[in-house]
Design a protein around this motif. Structure first.
Motif, short mmCIF file in Angstrom:
data_model
loop_
_atom_site.label_atom_id
_atom_site.label_comp_id
_atom_site.label_asym_id
_atom_site.label_seq_id
_atom_site.Cartn_x
_atom_site.Cartn_y
_atom_site.Cartn_z
N HIS A 1 70.84 30.24 -12.19
CA HIS A 1 72.27 30.39 -12.50
C HIS A 1 72.58 30.26 -13.99
O HIS A 1 73.58 30.81 -14.46
N PRO B 1 71.98 36.67 -13.13
CA PRO B 1 72.71 37.17 -11.98
C PRO B 1 74.22 37.06 -12.21
O PRO B 1 74.66 36.43 -13.17
N SER B 2 74.98 37.66 -11.32
CA SER B 2 76.43 37.47 -11.35
C SER B 2 76.76 36.08 -10.81
O SER B 2 75.87 35.34 -10.37
N ARG B 3 78.02 35.73 -10.82
CA ARG B 3 78.43 34.43 -10.31
C ARG B 3 78.39 34.35 -8.79
O ARG B 3 78.49 33.26 -8.22
N THR B 4 78.25 35.49 -8.13
CA THR B 4 78.32 35.51 -6.67
C THR B 4 77.00 35.85 -6.00
O THR B 4 76.95 36.04 -4.79
N ASP B 5 75.91 35.92 -6.77
CA ASP B 5 74.62 36.31 -6.21
C ASP B 5 73.53 35.61 -7.01
O ASP B 5 73.78 35.12 -8.11
N GLU C 1 70.87 44.99 -11.38
CA GLU C 1 72.18 45.53 -11.75
C GLU C 1 73.03 45.88 -10.55
O GLU C 1 74.26 45.71 -10.57
N GLY D 1 75.12 43.10 -9.59
CA GLY D 1 75.95 42.50 -10.62
C GLY D 1 75.19 41.82 -11.74
O GLY D 1 75.81 41.19 -12.61
N GLY D 2 73.86 41.91 -11.74
CA GLY D 2 73.07 41.27 -12.78
C GLY D 2 73.15 42.00 -14.11
O GLY D 2 73.54 43.17 -14.18
N THR D 3 72.79 41.29 -15.18
CA THR D 3 72.79 41.87 -16.53
C THR D 3 71.47 41.54 -17.22
O THR D 3 70.84 40.52 -16.92
#
Length: 292
Positions: free
Chosen positions: A176, A198-202, A207, A210-212
């Motif tokens: 996280h 990751p994104s805040r929800t996964d 990508e 929602g990953g970067t």
């Protein structure tokens, strides 16, 4: 070979899938790098029956990101390509099954603890031992089929989810804030590094979830672990590894391997276009016949 004017130039076939028919993201950098070495290159579908793979000096598996749902067919194709195929079918057969992590674990490479599970009860036992856990199919790509298990005692596959077999790992909470780091190893040499969050929800860094990703400086620790991971694979399989992406996470205060991608790892050319240069150089070294 391919005819260009009066000259014949080595041909490189870059294997992809229908969803990425034009090539992996950022492929223009690789196209240009191969051309700079005097190579002819084409992106072709790995399952296109009209392709004559024997006409290529080098075949490089790139964005074949549908292999996980067609593994037998994919490995059958790879076995028919022959010695022009980089890394090769024996490496692919081992690497496309996540149980390979237990082989690396067994020989002492620092790896996220991994347990194989053939039944729901196996998953429950492993997840109960780890606490908050991650369950993945033996064969999967792009984060597909991953489930987070909060209570192993009562776990059942989600409706419509993968029905086994699986590998089970502890959920690494540093995902996280630290994310996952990847080091690219080409022709045995670590060349670059990306950091993925990751994104805040996964918890998946891909990508599509929602990953970067961003380019970061290649660190000594990450480069050393990546080189060790590839060397360990070479010792295990007695096969040449031309290209690899070694994914890592911070676990219990140290850097450990989460995946060693040897089949179709994206080069992240849209983030690290300079990855194209050593990759093209490794291809050129195999495409031109040696005269000594």
């Amino acid at each position: 070979m391919e005819q260009r004017g009066e000259a014949e130039v080595p041909l490189v076939l870059l294997a992809t899938c229908k969803e990425w028919a034009d090539g992996e993201p950022g492929h223009a950098a690789l196209d240009a790098a191969l051309a700079a070495h005097g190579l002819a290159s084409r992106w072709v579908l790995w399952d296109d029956l009209s392709v004559d793979w024997g006409m290529a000096e080098v075949v490089a598996v790139r964005s074949t990101w549908d292999y996980d749902s067609r593994l037998g067919e994919f490995l059958g194709w790879a076995s028919g390509v022959g010695p022009a195929l980089l890394n090769g079918v024996e490496v692919f057969r081992w690497n496309t099954d996540k149980r390979y992590l237990t082989d690396l674990q067994r020989v002492g490479l620092p790896v996220i603890p991994t347990v194989t599970a053939e039944t729901v009860f196996d998953v429950r036992k492993a997840a109960d031992g780890f606490g908050l856990s991650v369950v993945k199919p033996w064969v999967a790509a792009g984060g597909r089929g991953l489930e987070v298990v909060a209570d192993g005692k009562v776990w059942l596959p989600q409706p419509g989810a993968h029905l086994g077999p699986w590998v089970v790992q502890p959920l690494v909470d540093t995902i996280h804030h630290y994310g996952e780091t990847s080091v690219f190893v080409i022709a045995g040499r670590p060349v670059s590094q990306v950091q993925k969050l990751p994104s805040r929800t996964d918890i998946r860094v891909h990508e599509q979830f929602g990953g970067t990703s961003r380019s970061v400086e290649l660190t000594e620790k990450a480069a050393s672990l990546a080189a060790e991971a590839v060397a360990t694979v070479v010792d295990l399989l007695h096969q040449e590894i031309v290209y690899a992406r070694v994914d890592m996470m911070q676990f219990r205060g140290r850097l450990v391997v989460s995946e060693v991608e040897l089949t179709e790892p994206g080069l992240y050319l849209d983030v690290l276009p300079l990855n194209a240069l050593p990759f093209a150089e490794a291809i050129a070294a195999r495409a031109y016949p040696h005269t000594w």
